[in-house]
Design a protein around this motif. Structure first.
Motif, PDB file in Angstrom:
ATOM      1  N   VAL A  62       0.859  -1.182   0.000  1.00 34.13           N
ATOM      2  CA  VAL A  62       0.000   0.000   0.000  1.00 34.13           C
ATOM      3  C   VAL A  62       0.893   1.229   0.000  1.00 34.13           C
ATOM      4  O   VAL A  62       1.749   1.388   0.871  1.00 34.13           O
ATOM      5  CB  VAL A  62      -0.943   0.019   1.225  1.00 34.13           C
ATOM      6  N   LEU A  63       0.707   2.079  -1.003  1.00 29.74           N
ATOM      7  CA  LEU A  63       1.441   3.333  -1.109  1.00 29.74           C
ATOM      8  C   LEU A  63       0.578   4.430  -0.489  1.00 29.74           C
ATOM      9  O   LEU A  63      -0.606   4.536  -0.795  1.00 29.74           O
ATOM     10  CB  LEU A  63       1.721   3.667  -2.573  1.00 29.74           C
ATOM     11  N   ASN A  64       1.140   5.211   0.400  1.00 32.00           N
ATOM     12  CA  ASN A  64       0.414   6.311   1.026  1.00 32.00           C
ATOM     13  C   ASN A  64       0.920   7.619   0.439  1.00 32.00           C
ATOM     14  O   ASN A  64       2.038   8.035   0.718  1.00 32.00           O
ATOM     15  CB  ASN A  64       0.600   6.278   2.546  1.00 32.00           C
ATOM     16  N   ASP A  65       0.089   8.239  -0.391  1.00 32.62           N
ATOM     17  CA  ASP A  65       0.457   9.457  -1.082  1.00 32.62           C
ATOM     18  C   ASP A  65      -0.479  10.592  -0.673  1.00 32.62           C
ATOM     19  O   ASP A  65      -1.518  10.360  -0.051  1.00 32.62           O
ATOM     20  CB  ASP A  65       0.407   9.254  -2.589  1.00 32.62           C
ATOM     21  N   THR A  66      -0.114  11.806  -1.056  1.00 33.45           N
ATOM     22  CA  THR A  66      -0.912  12.982  -0.700  1.00 33.45           C
ATOM     23  C   THR A  66      -1.203  13.814  -1.939  1.00 33.45           C
ATOM     24  O   THR A  66      -0.313  14.087  -2.745  1.00 33.45           O
ATOM     25  CB  THR A  66      -0.161  13.861   0.325  1.00 33.45           C
ATOM     26  N   LEU A  67      -2.446  14.214  -2.064  1.00 31.96           N
ATOM     27  CA  LEU A  67      -2.905  15.087  -3.139  1.00 31.96           C
ATOM     28  C   LEU A  67      -3.367  16.391  -2.494  1.00 31.96           C
ATOM     29  O   LEU A  67      -4.233  16.381  -1.621  1.00 31.96           O
ATOM     30  CB  LEU A  67      -4.059  14.427  -3.895  1.00 31.96           C
ATOM     31  N   ARG A  68      -2.753  17.503  -2.890  1.00 33.13           N
ATOM     32  CA  ARG A  68      -3.136  18.805  -2.352  1.00 33.13           C
ATOM     33  C   ARG A  68      -3.663  19.653  -3.503  1.00 33.13           C
ATOM     34  O   ARG A  68      -2.972  19.840  -4.513  1.00 33.13           O
ATOM     35  CB  ARG A  68      -1.953  19.486  -1.681  1.00 33.13           C
ATOM     36  N   ILE A  69      -4.874  20.145  -3.340  1.00 33.54           N
ATOM     37  CA  ILE A  69      -5.523  20.928  -4.397  1.00 33.54           C
ATOM     38  C   ILE A  69      -5.734  22.344  -3.885  1.00 33.54           C
ATOM     39  O   ILE A  69      -6.306  22.544  -2.810  1.00 33.54           O
ATOM     40  CB  ILE A  69      -6.883  20.309  -4.778  1.00 33.54           C
ATOM     41  N   GLU A  70      -5.259  23.326  -4.647  1.00 33.29           N
ATOM     42  CA  GLU A  70      -5.490  24.724  -4.324  1.00 33.29           C
ATOM     43  C   GLU A  70      -6.548  25.273  -5.270  1.00 33.29           C
ATOM     44  O   GLU A  70      -6.540  24.981  -6.467  1.00 33.29           O
ATOM     45  CB  GLU A  70      -4.210  25.550  -4.453  1.00 33.29           C
ATOM     46  N   TYR A  71      -7.444  26.064  -4.716  1.00 35.47           N
ATOM     47  CA  TYR A  71      -8.531  26.691  -5.467  1.00 35.47           C
ATOM     48  C   TYR A  71      -8.386  28.201  -5.385  1.00 35.47           C
ATOM     49  O   TYR A  71      -7.963  28.730  -4.370  1.00 35.47           O
ATOM     50  CB  TYR A  71      -9.889  26.314  -4.878  1.00 35.47           C
ATOM     51  N   HIS A  72      -8.768  28.873  -6.458  1.00 35.84           N
ATOM     52  CA  HIS A  72      -8.802  30.328  -6.462  1.00 35.84           C
ATOM     53  C   HIS A  72     -10.261  30.757  -6.522  1.00 35.84           C
ATOM     54  O   HIS A  72     -11.033  30.237  -7.332  1.00 35.84           O
ATOM     55  CB  HIS A  72      -8.040  30.894  -7.667  1.00 35.84           C
ATOM     56  N   TRP A  73     -10.619  31.691  -5.642  1.00 31.26           N
ATOM     57  CA  TRP A  73     -11.974  32.221  -5.620  1.00 31.26           C
ATOM     58  C   TRP A  73     -11.940  33.725  -5.832  1.00 31.26           C
ATOM     59  O   TRP A  73     -11.124  34.435  -5.245  1.00 31.26           O
ATOM     60  CB  TRP A  73     -12.655  31.948  -4.277  1.00 31.26           C
ATOM     61  N   SER A  74     -12.819  34.186  -6.708  1.00 34.94           N
ATOM     62  CA  SER A  74     -13.086  35.608  -6.888  1.00 34.94           C
ATOM     63  C   SER A  74     -14.579  35.701  -7.191  1.00 34.94           C
ATOM     64  O   SER A  74     -15.229  34.684  -7.417  1.00 34.94           O
ATOM     65  CB  SER A  74     -12.244  36.193  -8.031  1.00 34.94           C
ATOM     66  N   PRO A  75     -15.151  36.888  -7.204  1.00 34.29           N
ATOM     67  CA  PRO A  75     -16.585  36.983  -7.507  1.00 34.29           C
ATOM     68  C   PRO A  75     -16.962  36.415  -8.876  1.00 34.29           C
ATOM     69  O   PRO A  75     -18.079  35.974  -9.084  1.00 34.29           O
ATOM     70  CB  PRO A  75     -16.867  38.487  -7.445  1.00 34.29           C
ATOM     71  N   SER A  76     -16.008  36.378  -9.800  1.00 37.95           N
ATOM     72  CA  SER A  76     -16.332  35.902 -11.151  1.00 37.95           C
ATOM     73  C   SER A  76     -15.993  34.435 -11.386  1.00 37.95           C
ATOM     74  O   SER A  76     -16.519  33.826 -12.314  1.00 37.95           O
ATOM     75  CB  SER A  76     -15.614  36.757 -12.193  1.00 37.95           C
ATOM     76  N   VAL A  77     -15.090  33.836 -10.560  1.00 35.07           N
ATOM     77  CA  VAL A  77     -14.679  32.457 -10.830  1.00 35.07           C
ATOM     78  C   VAL A  77     -14.277  31.744  -9.534  1.00 35.07           C
ATOM     79  O   VAL A  77     -13.719  32.356  -8.620  1.00 35.07           O
ATOM     80  CB  VAL A  77     -13.519  32.414 -11.854  1.00 35.07           C
ATOM     81  N   PHE A  78     -14.593  30.453  -9.500  1.00 33.51           N
ATOM     82  CA  PHE A  78     -14.071  29.549  -8.478  1.00 33.51           C
ATOM     83  C   PHE A  78     -13.480  28.391  -9.248  1.00 33.51           C
ATOM     84  O   PHE A  78     -14.195  27.697  -9.968  1.00 33.51           O
ATOM     85  CB  PHE A  78     -15.174  29.066  -7.536  1.00 33.51           C
TER      86      PHE A  78
END
Length: 167
Positions: A124-140
Motif C-alpha cells: 500500500v502506497l500512502n500518497d498525498t494530493l493537495r488541491i489549491e482553489y482560487h476564488w473571486s466573484p467571477s470564478v471559483f
C-alpha cells in the motif's frame, strides 16, 4: 382602470425578471481528471495492466473526523485510458485571503493505493494530493495541484483540469 394599471405592473415586473445580469454569474471550474502512469507510459489505473494499482481510496486529511472518505469516479477515456474524476468532497480550508474579492482555498487528500506485487503479496502506497482553489466573484476554480508536494498542475485559461502523475 384598475386592470390596466395592474397589467402595466405585471409587464414591468416581467421585464425586470428577464433582464440579463452577467456580472453576477460566477463560473465554477473544479472538475479534476487524474491520470496515473508508469515511466514506460502504461496506465496504472487499468487493473488488467501488469504492475497496475488494484485499489485506491481517498480520505480527507482536513475532514471533521479521522475517517472522512472522499468520493471520486473511475472513468475510461475515449482512448481506453483509465482516469480518476474528482469533483468535490474534501473540505476546503482558507489558505490565503488577500482581499474580500480574492481568496485561496486548499484541500488535502490522503491516497491509499494498493498495488499487487506478486500473487501472494501486495503493498500500500500512502500518497498525498493537495488541491489549491482560487476564488473571486467571477470564478471559483482549481488553480494548482500538488502530488506528494510536487507541483503537477497549474491552471491555464480555457484548459481542462487534467493532471498526469508518473509513478
Amino acid at each position: 382602470m384598475k386592470n390596466v394599471a395592474f397589467g402595466i405592473l405585471i409587464i414591468f415586473f416581467a421585464f425586470l425578471g428577464c433582464r440579463n445580469d452577467d456580472d453576477s454569474i460566477q463560473r465554477i471550474d473544479q472538475i479534476l481528471d487524474i491520470y496515473m502512469k508508469d515511466s514506460l507510459g502504461r496506465d496504472l489505473l487499468n487493473t488488467n495492466t501488469e504492475g497496475a494499482f488494484t485499489a485506491i481510496s481517498m480520505n480527507d486529511v482536513q475532514g471533521t473526523t479521522d475517517t472522512a472518505p472522499v468520493s471520486y469516479s473511475s472513468l475510461v477515456a475515449s482512448d481506453s485510458v483509465n482516469y480518476i474524476r474528482y469533483l468535490a468532497g474534501a473540505r476546503r480550508i482558507t489558505k490565503d485571503s488577500i482581499s474580500p474579492d480574492d481568496r485561496t482555498y486548499e484541500s488535502i487528500i490522503a491516497l491509499a493505493i494498493t498495488k499487487k506485487l506478486t500473487d501472494s503479496t501486495t503493498t500500500v502506497l500512502n500518497d498525498t494530493l493537495r488541491i489549491e482553489y482560487h476564488w473571486s466573484p467571477s470564478v471559483f476554480q482549481v488553480s494548482k495541484v500538488y502530488y506528494n508536494n510536487d507541483l503537477k498542475f497549474t491552471k491555464e485559461p480555457n484548459v481542462s483540469n487534467v493532471v498526469t502523475i508518473v509513478k
